[in-house]
Design a protein around this motif. Structure first.
Motif, PDB file in Angstrom:
ATOM      1  N   ARG A 188      11.361  -4.867   0.230  1.00 16.37           N
ATOM      2  CA  ARG A 188      10.214  -4.412   1.016  1.00 16.37           C
ATOM      3  C   ARG A 188       9.404  -3.336   0.293  1.00 16.37           C
ATOM      4  NH1 ARG A 188      11.285  -3.495   7.245  1.00 16.37           N
ATOM      5  NH2 ARG A 188       9.031  -3.768   7.135  1.00 16.37           N
ATOM      6  N   PHE A 189       9.948  -2.859  -0.832  1.00 14.82           N
ATOM      7  CA  PHE A 189       9.284  -1.802  -1.584  1.00 14.82           C
ATOM      8  C   PHE A 189       8.977  -2.275  -3.001  1.00 14.82           C
ATOM      9  CE2 PHE A 189       9.293   3.024  -2.402  1.00 14.82           C
ATOM     10  CZ  PHE A 189       8.051   3.144  -1.813  1.00 14.82           C
ATOM     11  N   ALA A 190       8.815  -3.600  -3.135  1.00 13.89           N
ATOM     12  CA  ALA A 190       8.570  -4.221  -4.440  1.00 13.89           C
ATOM     13  C   ALA A 190       7.210  -3.757  -5.007  1.00 13.89           C
ATOM     14  CB  ALA A 190       8.613  -5.732  -4.288  1.00 13.89           C
ATOM     15  N   PRO A 191       7.019  -3.889  -6.334  1.00 11.28           N
ATOM     16  CA  PRO A 191       7.879  -4.599  -7.292  1.00 11.28           C
ATOM     17  C   PRO A 191       9.087  -3.778  -7.739  1.00 11.28           C
ATOM     18  CG  PRO A 191       5.941  -3.743  -8.409  1.00 11.28           C
ATOM     19  CD  PRO A 191       5.733  -3.461  -6.960  1.00 11.28           C
ATOM     20  N   ASN A 192      10.187  -4.482  -7.973  1.00  9.84           N
ATOM     21  CA  ASN A 192      11.419  -3.859  -8.427  1.00  9.84           C
ATOM     22  C   ASN A 192      11.688  -4.196  -9.883  1.00  9.84           C
ATOM     23  OD1 ASN A 192      11.570  -3.187  -5.752  1.00  9.84           O
ATOM     24  ND2 ASN A 192      13.520  -4.199  -5.351  1.00  9.84           N
ATOM     25  N   PRO A 212      12.844  -0.104  -7.108  1.00 12.32           N
ATOM     26  CA  PRO A 212      11.375  -0.126  -7.031  1.00 12.32           C
ATOM     27  C   PRO A 212      10.733   0.780  -8.084  1.00 12.32           C
ATOM     28  CG  PRO A 212      12.332   0.124  -4.849  1.00 12.32           C
ATOM     29  CD  PRO A 212      13.457   0.292  -5.828  1.00 12.32           C
ATOM     30  N   ILE A 213       9.720   0.286  -8.740  1.00  8.71           N
ATOM     31  CA  ILE A 213       9.027   1.077  -9.753  1.00  8.71           C
ATOM     32  C   ILE A 213       8.421   2.340  -9.140  1.00  8.71           C
ATOM     33  CG2 ILE A 213       7.044   1.075 -11.330  1.00  8.71           C
ATOM     34  CD1 ILE A 213       7.591  -1.883 -11.836  1.00  8.71           C
ATOM     35  N   ALA A 214       8.007   2.247  -7.878  1.00  7.50           N
ATOM     36  CA  ALA A 214       7.389   3.398  -7.205  1.00  7.50           C
ATOM     37  C   ALA A 214       8.340   4.580  -7.071  1.00  7.50           C
ATOM     38  CB  ALA A 214       6.885   2.981  -5.826  1.00  7.50           C
ATOM     39  N   ILE A 215       9.649   4.329  -7.162  1.00  4.50           N
ATOM     40  CA  ILE A 215      10.624   5.412  -7.023  1.00  4.50           C
ATOM     41  C   ILE A 215      10.471   6.438  -8.135  1.00  4.50           C
ATOM     42  CG2 ILE A 215      13.095   5.957  -7.150  1.00  4.50           C
ATOM     43  CD1 ILE A 215      12.206   4.917  -4.444  1.00  4.50           C
ATOM     44  N   GLY A 216      10.213   5.964  -9.351  1.00  7.71           N
ATOM     45  CA  GLY A 216      10.000   6.902 -10.452  1.00  7.71           C
ATOM     46  C   GLY A 216       8.796   7.791 -10.209  1.00  7.71           C
ATOM     47  N   PHE A 217       7.735   7.226  -9.644  1.00  2.00           N
ATOM     48  CA  PHE A 217       6.539   8.011  -9.316  1.00  2.00           C
ATOM     49  C   PHE A 217       6.807   8.958  -8.145  1.00  2.00           C
ATOM     50  CE2 PHE A 217       4.737   4.424 -11.614  1.00  2.00           C
ATOM     51  CZ  PHE A 217       3.805   5.048 -12.427  1.00  2.00           C
ATOM     52  N   ALA A 220       0.820  -1.212   0.000  1.00  2.94           N
ATOM     53  CA  ALA A 220       0.000   0.000   0.000  1.00  2.94           C
ATOM     54  C   ALA A 220       0.853   1.261   0.000  1.00  2.94           C
ATOM     55  CB  ALA A 220      -0.931  -0.011   1.212  1.00  2.94           C
ATOM     56  N   ASN A 221       2.065   1.181   0.572  1.00  7.88           N
ATOM     57  CA  ASN A 221       2.958   2.342   0.587  1.00  7.88           C
ATOM     58  C   ASN A 221       3.413   2.696  -0.829  1.00  7.88           C
ATOM     59  OD1 ASN A 221       2.918   2.523   3.440  1.00  7.88           O
ATOM     60  ND2 ASN A 221       4.415   0.863   3.567  1.00  7.88           N
ATOM     61  N   ALA A 222       3.656   1.666  -1.631  1.00  4.27           N
ATOM     62  CA  ALA A 222       4.043   1.905  -3.022  1.00  4.27           C
ATOM     63  C   ALA A 222       2.890   2.542  -3.798  1.00  4.27           C
ATOM     64  CB  ALA A 222       4.473   0.601  -3.688  1.00  4.27           C
ATOM     65  N   ILE A 223       1.661   2.096  -3.513  1.00  5.59           N
ATOM     66  CA  ILE A 223       0.485   2.665  -4.174  1.00  5.59           C
ATOM     67  C   ILE A 223       0.350   4.150  -3.839  1.00  5.59           C
ATOM     68  CG2 ILE A 223      -2.027   2.585  -4.354  1.00  5.59           C
ATOM     69  CD1 ILE A 223      -0.622   0.264  -5.703  1.00  5.59           C
ATOM     70  N   PHE A 224       0.661   4.522  -2.604  1.00  6.81           N
ATOM     71  CA  PHE A 224       0.603   5.931  -2.202  1.00  6.81           C
ATOM     72  C   PHE A 224       1.513   6.777  -3.079  1.00  6.81           C
ATOM     73  CE2 PHE A 224       2.856   9.266   0.157  1.00  6.81           C
ATOM     74  CZ  PHE A 224       1.811  10.147   0.386  1.00  6.81           C
ATOM     75  N   LEU A 225       2.745   6.318  -3.298  1.00  5.10           N
ATOM     76  CA  LEU A 225       3.682   7.078  -4.117  1.00  5.10           C
ATOM     77  C   LEU A 225       3.273   7.086  -5.586  1.00  5.10           C
ATOM     78  CD1 LEU A 225       7.142   6.075  -2.589  1.00  5.10           C
ATOM     79  CD2 LEU A 225       5.867   8.206  -2.285  1.00  5.10           C
ATOM     80  N   ILE A 226       2.714   5.981  -6.051  1.00  5.34           N
ATOM     81  CA  ILE A 226       2.245   5.932  -7.436  1.00  5.34           C
ATOM     82  C   ILE A 226       1.107   6.924  -7.648  1.00  5.34           C
ATOM     83  CG2 ILE A 226       1.061   4.487  -9.144  1.00  5.34           C
ATOM     84  CD1 ILE A 226       2.674   2.109  -8.047  1.00  5.34           C
ATOM     85  N   LEU A 227       0.170   6.976  -6.700  1.00  6.46           N
ATOM     86  CA  LEU A 227      -0.923   7.943  -6.785  1.00  6.46           C
ATOM     87  C   LEU A 227      -0.393   9.376  -6.752  1.00  6.46           C
ATOM     88  CD1 LEU A 227      -3.550   6.283  -4.402  1.00  6.46           C
ATOM     89  CD2 LEU A 227      -3.685   6.457  -6.901  1.00  6.46           C
ATOM     90  N   SER A 228       0.596   9.622  -5.895  1.00 11.25           N
ATOM     91  CA  SER A 228       1.202  10.953  -5.806  1.00 11.25           C
ATOM     92  C   SER A 228       1.834  11.343  -7.133  1.00 11.25           C
ATOM     93  CB  SER A 228       2.257  10.975  -4.706  1.00 11.25           C
ATOM     94  OG  SER A 228       1.695  10.658  -3.447  1.00 11.25           O
ATOM     95  N   PHE A 252      14.716   4.605   5.521  1.00 12.88           N
ATOM     96  CA  PHE A 252      15.924   3.841   5.876  1.00 12.88           C
ATOM     97  C   PHE A 252      15.857   3.305   7.303  1.00 12.88           C
ATOM     98  CE2 PHE A 252      20.505   4.491   7.445  1.00 12.88           C
ATOM     99  CZ  PHE A 252      20.811   3.153   7.298  1.00 12.88           C
ATOM    100  N   LYS A 253      15.654   4.180   8.255  1.00 11.63           N
ATOM    101  CA  LYS A 253      15.717   3.787   9.662  1.00 11.63           C
ATOM    102  C   LYS A 253      14.490   3.006  10.131  1.00 11.63           C
ATOM    103  CE  LYS A 253      19.685   5.461  11.084  1.00 11.63           C
ATOM    104  NZ  LYS A 253      20.734   4.580  11.654  1.00 11.63           N
ATOM    105  N   LEU A 254      13.322   3.381   9.654  1.00 14.31           N
ATOM    106  CA  LEU A 254      12.101   2.762  10.146  1.00 14.31           C
ATOM    107  C   LEU A 254      11.576   1.652   9.244  1.00 14.31           C
ATOM    108  CD1 LEU A 254      10.121   5.901  11.425  1.00 14.31           C
ATOM    109  CD2 LEU A 254      11.753   4.452  12.656  1.00 14.31           C
ATOM    110  N   LYS A 255      11.655   1.861   7.932  1.00 17.99           N
ATOM    111  CA  LYS A 255      11.053   0.910   6.993  1.00 17.99           C
ATOM    112  C   LYS A 255      12.072  -0.003   6.313  1.00 17.99           C
ATOM    113  CE  LYS A 255       6.868   2.308   7.605  1.00 17.99           C
ATOM    114  NZ  LYS A 255       5.860   1.402   8.226  1.00 17.99           N
ATOM    115  N   GLN A 256      13.314   0.432   6.254  1.00 18.28           N
ATOM    116  CA  GLN A 256      14.371  -0.329   5.578  1.00 18.28           C
ATOM    117  C   GLN A 256      14.001  -0.684   4.140  1.00 18.28           C
ATOM    118  OE1 GLN A 256      15.276  -3.630   8.309  1.00 18.28           O
ATOM    119  NE2 GLN A 256      17.037  -2.444   9.026  1.00 18.28           N
ATOM    120  N   TYR A 257      13.473   0.319   3.435  1.00 15.04           N
ATOM    121  CA  TYR A 257      13.207   0.143   2.012  1.00 15.04           C
ATOM    122  C   TYR A 257      14.520   0.130   1.230  1.00 15.04           C
ATOM    123  CZ  TYR A 257       8.272   1.088   2.940  1.00 15.04           C
ATOM    124  OH  TYR A 257       6.984   1.020   3.401  1.00 15.04           O
ATOM    125  N   TRP A 258      15.507   0.831   1.751  1.00 14.91           N
ATOM    126  CA  TRP A 258      16.863   0.757   1.202  1.00 14.91           C
ATOM    127  C   TRP A 258      17.861   0.822   2.339  1.00 14.91           C
ATOM    128  CZ3 TRP A 258      13.537   4.760  -0.495  1.00 14.91           C
ATOM    129  CH2 TRP A 258      13.720   5.993   0.115  1.00 14.91           C
TER     130      TRP A 258
END
Length: 244
Positions: free
Chosen positions: A92-96, A101-106, A34-42, A149-155
């Motif tokens: 943890r931030f898939a799909p990659n 992560p694809i969400a990074i571009g969004f 759901a976190n990735a969806i948030f960034l995609i929507l943004s 980084f510190k809380l979610k460890q996405y990277w």
């Protein structure tokens, strides 16, 4: 009702649900996507903003360039340690795609959309807008990086830094990438679209608020206070300039 309005309302709904679940640590592991969806929507909201401001063709071109350029920068950065420092993305931030992560571009679309709207509101000087926009992008990263980084460890960072073990090169890299993209946007002639500019202001405020709340609950107080102050000053400057 237009696609943009439907998208914006759905984003608000998703945002409210996300803030409640994340702030009170109610998000189950199976719902991490759901976190990735948030960034995609943004990012999609930023695409609508660019399309409204520059027209569909130019706005689509700007959005594609932002996505591809930022994604390439992140791929080079995570693979070779160039621009941002030595780091790598987890699953943890898939799909990659290509380990990014694809969400990074969004996410970068959101950063560029909000920072562009704020920079244009703060000053009408074209040469100054990319610099202000790049600074706003760094402000956003001051809260995103510690939380992710510190809380979610996405990277994971493989080198140390003074600011929550994040290297200074990361923030310099953010500034450079955002600056290049903001300069690119200068080549396009904008139309007036105050309505979606205000929505970018709100998107900026909501994004900062969510990450500040996460930082507070995760005991990253300095990051939360610093970002809240800088973001507040940025919004104040933009809104005051628009009113005058």
């Amino acid at each position: 009702m237009s696609f943009g309005n439907v998208l914006f309302r759905f984003f608000i709904f998703w945002y409210i649900c996300g803030v409640i679940l994340l702030t009170f640590d109610l998000l189950p592991a199976w719902l991490e996507w759901a976190n990735a969806i948030f960034l995609i929507l943004s990012g999609l909201l930023a695409i609508v903003y660019f399309s409204k401001k520059f027209g569909k063709k130019a706005g689509s071109l700007i959005s594609v360039v932002i996505f591809l350029f930022s994604y390439l920068a992140e791929f080079i950065g995570s693979s070779y340690g160039i621009l941002f420092g030595d780091y790598y993305y987890t699953n943890r931030f898939a799909p990659n795609l290509f380990d990014v992560p694809i969400a990074i571009g969004f996410a970068w679309l959101m950063v560029m959309g909000t920072s562009h709207a704020l920079a244009c509101a703060i000053t009408e000087k074209k040469w100054l807008q990319p610099i202000i926009g790049a600074c706003v992008a760094v402000i956003i990263d001051l809260i995103i990086d510690p939380v992710a980084f510190k809380l979610k460890q996405y990277w994971i960072w493989e080198e140390d830094g003074v600011y929550y073990d994040i290297p200074f090169s990361n923030f310099l890299g953010w500034f450079i990438v955002a600056l290049v993209l903001h300069v690119f946007i200068l080549f396009f002639s904008p139309n007036k679209n105050i309505f979606w500019e205000k929505r970018m202001f709100l998107l900026f405020a909501l994004t900062i608020t969510m990450f500040v709340l996460l930082a507070a609950t995760g005991k990253l107080l300095f990051a939360g206070i610093l970002t809240a102050c800088l973001a507040g000053l940025t919004l104040y400057a933009a809104i005051r300039r628009k009113r005058t």
